[in-house]
Every structure is written in C-alpha cells, then in structure tokens.
Design an enzyme around this catalytic site. Structure first.
Site, mmCIF file in Angstrom:
data_model
loop_
_atom_site.group_PDB
_atom_site.id
_atom_site.type_symbol
_atom_site.label_atom_id
_atom_site.label_comp_id
_atom_site.label_asym_id
_atom_site.label_seq_id
_atom_site.Cartn_x
_atom_site.Cartn_y
_atom_site.Cartn_z
ATOM 1 C CB SER A 313 36.240 35.789 31.927
ATOM 2 O OG SER A 313 36.530 37.040 31.354
ATOM 3 C CG ASP A 324 27.863 41.765 44.599
ATOM 4 O OD1 ASP A 324 27.909 40.674 45.188
ATOM 5 O OD2 ASP A 324 28.882 42.444 44.349
ATOM 6 C CE LYS A 338 40.701 35.953 31.681
ATOM 7 N NZ LYS A 338 40.035 37.282 31.597
#
Length: 508
Positions: A313, A324, A338
């Site tokens: 999460s 990224d 998740k």
C-alpha cells in the site's frame, strides 16, 4: 403459540420492509439518488423475521444486522470492512500511532509471545522487559494456543489498570511475574541510525499520523551527525502501509517540487485525482509544512529503498514514485501488490465503513494491483537465499482480490508453492528451536542484515550479491482475464526477495 410466533414474525417483516421502503426513498449516494432493490431487501427482511421467530434460541437483533452488513462488505474485496464500535476504535488507534497498553512490540515463537523490543519510555520498558523475553501467561490465561491478536487484546485495556505478565527469560533460565500498569503509548513508526561514516539507515514500520514528524526529526538527527552524508537507505520492508498523505509526504521529501507521486482512479469523481509533491497535497489543514525544515541535501543524496513482500500500500506508493522518477534504486524483493485505495466513512459516532474507492497508479501510469513493485536489484533475505519467502502472503493470494483492471478474482492454489510453503514452515520451526545466537534470521538494521549490507554496497559502488533464484512474479494468477500494464523495465538484474520472520505486531 405457533400462530402467535408467526404473526409476530410477519409483523417484524412488515416493520422492516416498511423501514426499507422509506430508506429507498431517501437513499442518496455521493453522486445523487441511488434506487435500492426493494424486492431483495424485502427478502432480507423475511429472512430476518424467520430467524427471529423460528431459530432454536433467541438471537440478538443488533448482531444479526451487524453480521449482515459485515458479510455484505467483506464480499467486495479483502480490504473493505465494516467497523463496529470496538473495531472502529482499534482502527483509529492504529492510524494515530497511540493506544493504551504496556508498550512492547511482539511476535510469536513456539506458540508463545516473544518480545521483539519494548517501546522506549513505555511501562514495559520501565519494568525491565527485554528483547527475546517470552510471555507465557497474561494474568491467569496461558498464552500457548492464543493467536497474536488475542494476546494483544488481553494486554491492552483501560489506562491505569494493571496486567500481570509471566516472563520466561532464556538467558537466565528463569520464570517470573511482572505487573505493569497500562497507559497511553505513542508508537514510534520511524527508526534509524548511522551505519558507518557517511552512510545512514532509516526504517519506516508504518505510515501513521506522526510518521512524517518522526521522519523529519530522524533525518535532522542523522544530518547533525553526518552533515556530508554520502548515501541513505530507506527501509520499507514489512511496512504494511497506512495513511496516503504520509506516503505522499515522505515521497515529496526526496522528489522535486510538484513531481507526480501517485494517481487514483475510481467510480466517484473525487476518486480520480493526482497527488504531487506539493504542500497542498501532503500537508494537513492548518498544519505547518515540516519538509521545509529538512536539509536541502536530502533531495540529491544517493538513495536505496529496501522492500519485500511485506511492503504494501503506502510503501508501494513511495517505492513506486521513487523508482519511476529514477530517484532511488529499489532493492530486495517484489512487493505485496496492494494497489487499491480505501476510504473510511463514519456511519455514526462509533461505527464506520472502510471501502475500496479507487485503484492507484505509479507516476508512469502502471497499476501494481496484485503484482507489486519489481525491484531494480533482486536481493535475497540472507546470504543463503530466501528460505521462508513462500510463507509470505501476497495480495494475489487473497480471495476476491481486485485485478489491475475491472473486477475481482479468487486466489488460486499452486500445488508447487503450497509444497514449498510446507517445507519452509518446517524449516522455520526448526530454526525457532535453536539458541538465539545460532539463528540465521537477523533483525532489520543490525550488523547481520544481509540486504542492508547489499544496499550499502550499492551506495558505495561496490559489488552487490544479486539473487540467482528469484524471478518476477506474474501480475495475476495464470488464466486471469485482466492484466495490468507492463511495469517500467527493472534493468538487467534479476528481481524479488522477501522477509524471514513473521510480521512484528505492535501491541500492548
């Protein structure tokens, strides 16, 4: 008598059906009027009435309704949940980082409760409890046979009340009782230290209301000691997640101003949003921007993020954003997967509903639901591999888990993985019987932490021992209709690893 019961039952049905009809006229979703299925609700009322009149013994009406609501919500996905008065209070305590108890982090060993560490300054700390102490009794209740959650509940209680713990201390080969007075505990979700000159380690165990404050304080302490820090390890292993704004805040500490951290997509208009590294997105209303007090050098310090299958999460939001934007090298093993957002709505002063309202996407637009973040460098738990990795539950193992696209999917049982799980469980049981000094599983952050050693090597530009056995997990079980977009390339190095010991549970 039977006739009277049936009449009473139908009166109940009529009353409930009438109430449900009124509810239908008044039911309003956040997007506008939502008609309710009256025929099905009347059937529900009929079943309710029959249970009330025909069941072998009286049934509490409130429990019937509560169980029905819980069943309806739990059928959606593994993370949606109805909170009754007790569970709502426990949930709020968990996210606030405050609870009433004795102040220890615990895990299980040989069916007993093992003290991982007392929280500094807590009643347990002052009472002299030590890491590796085994709790054999809580008041008059034997611990063997209790689940970890049951043990936690027995040690928690009202502030000012007492609980007696029977302790077995291995290195002294003695058993003794300790009576502790419960009080409010403020948990520390941030740990850290200087590993060696120029290199430091910060671990986040959960994203709570106080996490950002504690994180900023720890960074300031490290920079006060090492003003020319050469590298930092951000440890998110076994961090189950928590508050979204805390995850955005921690990400923003390392990213350029206004960089995209995460986006969400759902059915409601306000579930479709982008969250960026700006105070408007991470600071609570009327709260100061704590990140402004951080050393400017933190934005550029070489960074490694450690993750494993217990990283879920909010941990995946942070690691996905830093990966990224190429701000950090992600090392360890593939994360939990998740990729969904839960919103908590109060249903009254003491009850609430946690419901999945969106999927979240990393800055590149990738959903990691039921897949996880793939590390840039896969590193085993220990120099001997990851012998207990198969014991860790993943999102894809949970029944009714969301796919990366639309809908949900039941978990499938992989016979080979199940066999590996049984073998790993046997090895873990054998390992637990060994003296502490002979165990292969180190605690996170100590000098024997193999993955941390590899992270420091990465920061120094030295050789890293990359896993030769770990491979990237597929996004969903074989045969799934929905698959997420491909994740950004992880480089030429192999992928995931995980953790070894059962998750540590903050308790009392």
């Amino acid at each position: 008598m039977g006739h009277k019961l049936k009449v009473a039952g139908w009166i109940s049905i009529g009353a409930i059906a009438g109430a449900l009809t009124m509810v239908q006229l008044q039911a309003v979703a956040r997007g506008g009027l939502t008609p309710l299925p009256l025929e099905q609700l009347q059937q529900f009322a009929a079943v309710f009435g029959i249970i009330k009149t025909d069941y072998v013994e009286p049934v509490d009406e409130k429990k019937l309704i509560t169980d029905a609501i819980s069943g309806m919500v739990s059928s959606l996905d593994p993370h949606s949940q109805y909170f009754d008065e007790k569970t709502f209070k426990e949930f709020r305590e968990g996210t606030s980082g405050r609870f009433v108890g004795v102040g220890i982090e615990i895990t299980q060993e040989d069916g007993l409760v093992k003290v991982v560490s007392p929280i500094e300054g807590s009643p347990a700390y002052r009472a002299g409890l030590k890491p590796s102490d085994l709790i054999t009794r809580i008041d008059d209740t034997a611990v063997r046979g209790l689940s970890l959650n049951d043990a936690v509940k027995r040690m928690r209680g009202e502030s000012g009340t007492k609980v007696t713990l029977t302790i077995f201390r291995k290195d002294e080969n003695r058993t003794f009782p300790v009576t502790i007075t419960r009080e409010e505990i403020k948990t520390q979700s941030v740990k850290g230290r200087v590993i060696e000159p120029g290199y430091a380690w910060i671990r986040l165990t959960q994203f709570q209301e106080r996490t950002v404050e504690d994180f900023v304080r720890k960074v300031q302490e490290i920079y006060a000691d090492q003003p020319k820090l050469k590298g930092l390890v951000l440890d998110l292993r076994n961090d189950p997640g928590g508050l979204l704004d805390a995850a955005i805040d921690v990400s923003a500490a390392f990213l350029p101003e206004n960089a995209l951290v995460v986006s969400t997509k759902g059915q409601l208009a306000d579930s479709n949003a982008e969250y960026r590294a700006t105070p408007a997105d991470y600071s609570r209303r009327n709260a100061p921007d704590l990140l402004r007090t951080l050393p400017a050098a933190l934005k550029n310090v070489p960074l490694v993020v450690l993750v494993n299958e217990g990283s879920a999460s909010a941990s995946e939001i942070v690691s996905g954003a830093l990966k990224d934007h190429k701000r950090a090298v992600i090392m360890g093993s593939q994360t939990f997967g998740k990729g969904s957002v839960q919103t908590v709505r109060a249903l009254g002063p003491d009850t609430g509903l946690k419901i999945t309202t969106a999927r979240y996407y990393t800055p590149s637009g990738s959903s990691i639901q039921a897949k996880g973040i793939v590390p840039d460098v896969m590193v085993d738990d220990t120099k001997d591999g990851s012998p207990y990795a198969t014991l860790r539950t993943r999102e894809a193992d949970l029944a009714q888990h969301l796919t990366a696209g639309k809908g949900t999917e039941d978990a499938t049982v992989d016979p080979a993985r199940e066999k590996a799980r049984q073998e790993a469980l046997r090895r873990l049981e054998e390992e637990a019987k060994k003296p502490q000094s002979e165990r292969k599983v180190p605690e996170f952050g100590n000098n024997d932490d193999f993955q941390l050693q590899q992270a420091i090597n990465q920061l120094k530009g030295q050789p890293v021992v990359v896993s030769k056995t770990l491979t990237e997990r597929p996004a969903t079980p074989e045969g799934s209709a929905a698959k997420p977009p491909a994740a950004p390339a992880a480089g030429k190095t192999p992928v995931p690893a995980d953790k070894v010991a059962p998750p540590v549970k903050p308790a009392p």
